[in-house]
Motif scaffolding. Structure first.
Motif, PDB file in Angstrom:
ATOM      1  N   GLY C  88      84.345  -4.013  83.403  1.00 32.69           N
ATOM      2  CA  GLY C  88      83.454  -5.106  83.777  1.00 32.69           C
ATOM      3  C   GLY C  88      83.978  -6.453  83.338  1.00 32.69           C
ATOM      4  N   ARG C  89      84.208  -6.578  82.057  1.00 34.17           N
ATOM      5  CA  ARG C  89      84.675  -7.840  81.495  1.00 34.17           C
ATOM      6  C   ARG C  89      86.042  -8.249  82.080  1.00 34.17           C
ATOM      7  N   TRP C  90      86.889  -7.246  82.240  1.00 36.67           N
ATOM      8  CA  TRP C  90      88.242  -7.522  82.724  1.00 36.67           C
ATOM      9  C   TRP C  90      88.191  -8.045  84.156  1.00 36.67           C
ATOM     10  N   GLN C  91      87.436  -7.371  84.994  1.00 33.81           N
ATOM     11  CA  GLN C  91      87.305  -7.817  86.389  1.00 33.81           C
ATOM     12  C   GLN C  91      86.677  -9.205  86.461  1.00 33.81           C
ATOM     13  N   GLN C  92      85.727  -9.439  85.585  1.00 38.73           N
ATOM     14  CA  GLN C  92      85.054 -10.740  85.579  1.00 38.73           C
ATOM     15  C   GLN C  92      86.045 -11.857  85.268  1.00 38.73           C
ATOM     16  N   ALA C  95      88.402 -12.270  88.172  1.00 34.23           N
ATOM     17  CA  ALA C  95      87.728 -12.970  89.272  1.00 34.23           C
ATOM     18  C   ALA C  95      87.684 -14.471  88.997  1.00 34.23           C
ATOM     19  N   LEU C  96      87.454 -14.842  87.747  1.00 31.92           N
ATOM     20  CA  LEU C  96      87.386 -16.264  87.413  1.00 31.92           C
ATOM     21  C   LEU C  96      88.726 -16.943  87.639  1.00 31.92           C
ATOM     22  N   LEU C  97      89.794 -16.288  87.212  1.00 28.47           N
ATOM     23  CA  LEU C  97      91.121 -16.882  87.405  1.00 28.47           C
ATOM     24  C   LEU C  97      91.444 -17.029  88.888  1.00 28.47           C
ATOM     25  N   ILE C  98      91.112 -15.994  89.653  1.00 29.18           N
ATOM     26  CA  ILE C  98      91.356 -16.070  91.092  1.00 29.18           C
ATOM     27  C   ILE C  98      90.513 -17.186  91.712  1.00 29.18           C
ATOM     28  N   ALA C  99      89.298 -17.308  91.217  1.00 29.68           N
ATOM     29  CA  ALA C  99      88.420 -18.373  91.710  1.00 29.68           C
ATOM     30  C   ALA C  99      89.018 -19.746  91.421  1.00 29.68           C
ATOM     31  N   GLU C 100      89.610 -19.903  90.266  1.00 24.41           N
ATOM     32  CA  GLU C 100      90.235 -21.192  89.944  1.00 24.41           C
ATOM     33  C   GLU C 100      91.351 -21.498  90.937  1.00 24.41           C
ATOM     34  N   GLY C 101      92.119 -20.481  91.256  1.00 25.88           N
ATOM     35  CA  GLY C 101      93.170 -20.673  92.244  1.00 25.88           C
ATOM     36  C   GLY C 101      92.597 -21.066  93.593  1.00 25.88           C
ATOM     37  N   LEU C 102      91.603 -20.330  94.019  1.00 21.44           N
ATOM     38  CA  LEU C 102      90.947 -20.612  95.302  1.00 21.44           C
ATOM     39  C   LEU C 102      90.368 -22.024  95.329  1.00 21.44           C
ATOM     40  N   ALA C 103      89.682 -22.383  94.262  1.00 21.75           N
ATOM     41  CA  ALA C 103      89.036 -23.694  94.213  1.00 21.75           C
ATOM     42  C   ALA C 103      90.059 -24.818  94.270  1.00 21.75           C
ATOM     43  N   ARG C 104      91.310 -24.517  93.945  1.00 21.48           N
ATOM     44  CA  ARG C 104      92.363 -25.525  94.014  1.00 21.48           C
ATOM     45  C   ARG C 104      93.147 -25.402  95.317  1.00 21.48           C
TER      46      ARG C 104
ATOM     47  N   GLY D 101      95.961  -4.569  82.036  1.00 19.25           N
ATOM     48  CA  GLY D 101      95.917  -3.479  83.004  1.00 19.25           C
ATOM     49  C   GLY D 101      97.091  -2.531  82.825  1.00 19.25           C
ATOM     50  N   LEU D 102      98.267  -3.115  82.722  1.00 17.79           N
ATOM     51  CA  LEU D 102      99.483  -2.321  82.543  1.00 17.79           C
ATOM     52  C   LEU D 102      99.407  -1.466  81.278  1.00 17.79           C
ATOM     53  N   ALA D 103      98.954  -2.094  80.195  1.00 14.85           N
ATOM     54  CA  ALA D 103      98.906  -1.378  78.911  1.00 14.85           C
ATOM     55  C   ALA D 103      97.915  -0.218  78.977  1.00 14.85           C
ATOM     56  N   ARG D 104      97.050  -0.236  79.938  1.00 17.18           N
ATOM     57  CA  ARG D 104      96.090   0.862  80.098  1.00 17.18           C
ATOM     58  C   ARG D 104      96.556   1.824  81.197  1.00 17.18           C
ATOM     59  N   GLY D 105      97.778   1.645  81.642  1.00 18.79           N
ATOM     60  CA  GLY D 105      98.327   2.590  82.602  1.00 18.79           C
ATOM     61  C   GLY D 105      97.960   2.315  84.047  1.00 18.79           C
ATOM     62  N   MET D 106      97.526   1.132  84.320  1.00 18.37           N
ATOM     63  CA  MET D 106      97.182   0.803  85.698  1.00 18.37           C
ATOM     64  C   MET D 106      98.439   0.727  86.567  1.00 18.37           C
ATOM     65  N   GLU D 107      98.350   1.290  87.745  1.00 17.58           N
ATOM     66  CA  GLU D 107      99.487   1.257  88.663  1.00 17.58           C
ATOM     67  C   GLU D 107      99.546  -0.086  89.394  1.00 17.58           C
ATOM     68  N   LYS D 108     100.702  -0.360  89.956  1.00 17.32           N
ATOM     69  CA  LYS D 108     100.878  -1.629  90.670  1.00 17.32           C
ATOM     70  C   LYS D 108      99.934  -1.726  91.867  1.00 17.32           C
ATOM     71  N   GLY D 109      99.877  -0.649  92.642  1.00 18.59           N
ATOM     72  CA  GLY D 109      99.022  -0.674  93.825  1.00 18.59           C
ATOM     73  C   GLY D 109      97.568  -0.923  93.460  1.00 18.59           C
ATOM     74  N   GLU D 110      97.138  -0.275  92.400  1.00 23.39           N
ATOM     75  CA  GLU D 110      95.756  -0.428  91.941  1.00 23.39           C
ATOM     76  C   GLU D 110      95.461  -1.884  91.575  1.00 23.39           C
ATOM     77  N   MET D 112      97.143  -4.650  92.532  1.00 24.68           N
ATOM     78  CA  MET D 112      97.194  -5.546  93.687  1.00 24.68           C
ATOM     79  C   MET D 112      95.943  -5.403  94.546  1.00 24.68           C
ATOM     80  N   LYS D 113      95.476  -4.171  94.655  1.00 27.97           N
ATOM     81  CA  LYS D 113      94.282  -3.936  95.452  1.00 27.97           C
ATOM     82  C   LYS D 113      93.072  -4.644  94.832  1.00 27.97           C
ATOM     83  N   THR D 114      92.978  -4.540  93.518  1.00 32.08           N
ATOM     84  CA  THR D 114      91.875  -5.207  92.830  1.00 32.08           C
ATOM     85  C   THR D 114      91.919  -6.713  93.061  1.00 32.08           C
TER      86      THR D 114
END
Lengths: 129, 129, 129, 129
Positions: C88-92, C95-104, D101-110, D112-114
């Motif tokens: 949850g926290r990680w995605q949040q 999302a914020l970082l991506i939003a900053e990119g989008l907003a710019r 993400g990487l340190a938790r074993g997340m794959e590249k595809g996963e 990028m999809k996120t």
DNA sequence: GTGGTCTAGACCACA
DNA sequence: GTGGTCTAGACCACT
């Protein structure tokens, strides 16, 4: 003479306007004795409130840059004699700017060169911003 | 280091404080690496609110004049290489001051002499006001 | 493994240390199962307080990046199963970082390319800062 | 636009507010040029102090997301060309999240999809939290 | 009306 | 101990 104002900036509009006119006088785009637009005219041209223009003109008059004649409107002051509370504040501001340069490690030669360049640019009537 | 503030003037206190510290750094009354008083201490000494001092310190930090260490408080930045958004605004202000001199009929020699004197006074660590 | 800390920055030291270790794990400079320096050793090496290191280690343990054995000290966790309050926290934050990119005004391709590059750099075990 | 703040969490309120507005801009719930509520109005609506809102607005202004006009209040910046001290810090934060993400074993595809999903969700103006 | 500044006093995170 | 954040309420400058 072109006047550019930044409505969203931090500086009050009347101050920006006052500064632009001072720059115009210094660069002789505004000649001594030359008439300025009327308060209402300039306000309309710039899309700002007439009271804002009036405030700028009043400030310029108090500082000795222009003269205001109720019949003829405002005009650039020709000869520059005494100017009210001028040197103290001006030197203080200049000292602060020089201090900022010094505090950032600016050398004396670098500073003097910058001052000279700015002087020459203004004195040749070219635009700086 | 003595700091004098004008509580009745138009300039915000936090800006006056910021300026005084810049002058202190430029004149080397505040040496690079030297620690500044804590926010609370300086606020008490000057008889102003801690948040006002905090605002001045934060501004100085953003402008690259000091560093703030959570453990030791604020200290004068030693090597001031990075200067965030410095030159543009600074040159603009300097140009305006020079323009004011020009618009009042100041000669080039007079201006350069004034700049040089201010530079020397600061560089010798003497007080200007 | 080199760890660089900025004592004057805004980020707390224990967080900087935690982040550096996470970067080390991600880039495999720290292998799964590898032992970390003892709290006291690392504190001495970095010139910081042992409680600060302890705080970073505790945080890393709570977040599932390392395991702490009172006898063997801390070591990088091998397999990564469930991690407490992670997604949850990680995605949040992402999302914020991506939003900053989008907003710019950042384009999708630009963003995805940046993410991919950062991923590759880390995955090849090279240093990013 | 709905703004939800967590008064009990660790994150400063002014930062939460700043982040919510950035998300609003990215998802176009706040259009470029659109006016934001006045400092006082928003403070009252959210049940927080005006200075807290002011701090968020000032931060957004410094980071180039909004403009503050003395006459009309704050509004979303239209064209976001200039981005003060943006890329470095932003990339660093993004790298850290990817490293987690990487340190938790997340794959590249996963990963990028996120990223792509988060981008699309924001870009379609839907709410993420 | 707007934002900007300032105060006095409080609580929290960090080291 | 340090700086960082927040509150409630006040006054001022600008338009």
């Amino acid at each position: 003479m072109l006047i550019s104002l930044d409505m969203t900036g931090d500086d009050p509009i009347y101050l920006q306007l006052r500064n632009e006119i001072v720059l115009g006088i210094a660069s002789r785009r505004l000649q001594g004795g030359e008439g300025l637009p009327s308060v209402r005219q300039l306000a309309e041209d710039l899309g700002i409130n007439a009271m804002t223009v009036n405030k700028a003109y009043t400030l310029l008059k108090e500082q000795g840059f222009i003269e205001i004649d109720r019949r003829q409107g405002a005009k650039v002051r020709v000869s520059t004699e005494a100017a009210p509370h001028f040197p103290g504040r001006w030197q203080q501001q200049l000292a602060l700017l020089i201090a900022e340069g010094l505090a950032r490690g600016m050398e004396k030669g670098e500073l003097m060169k910058t001052c000279e360049q700015l002087f020459e640019i203004l004195n040749q009537g070219e635009k700086t911003q």
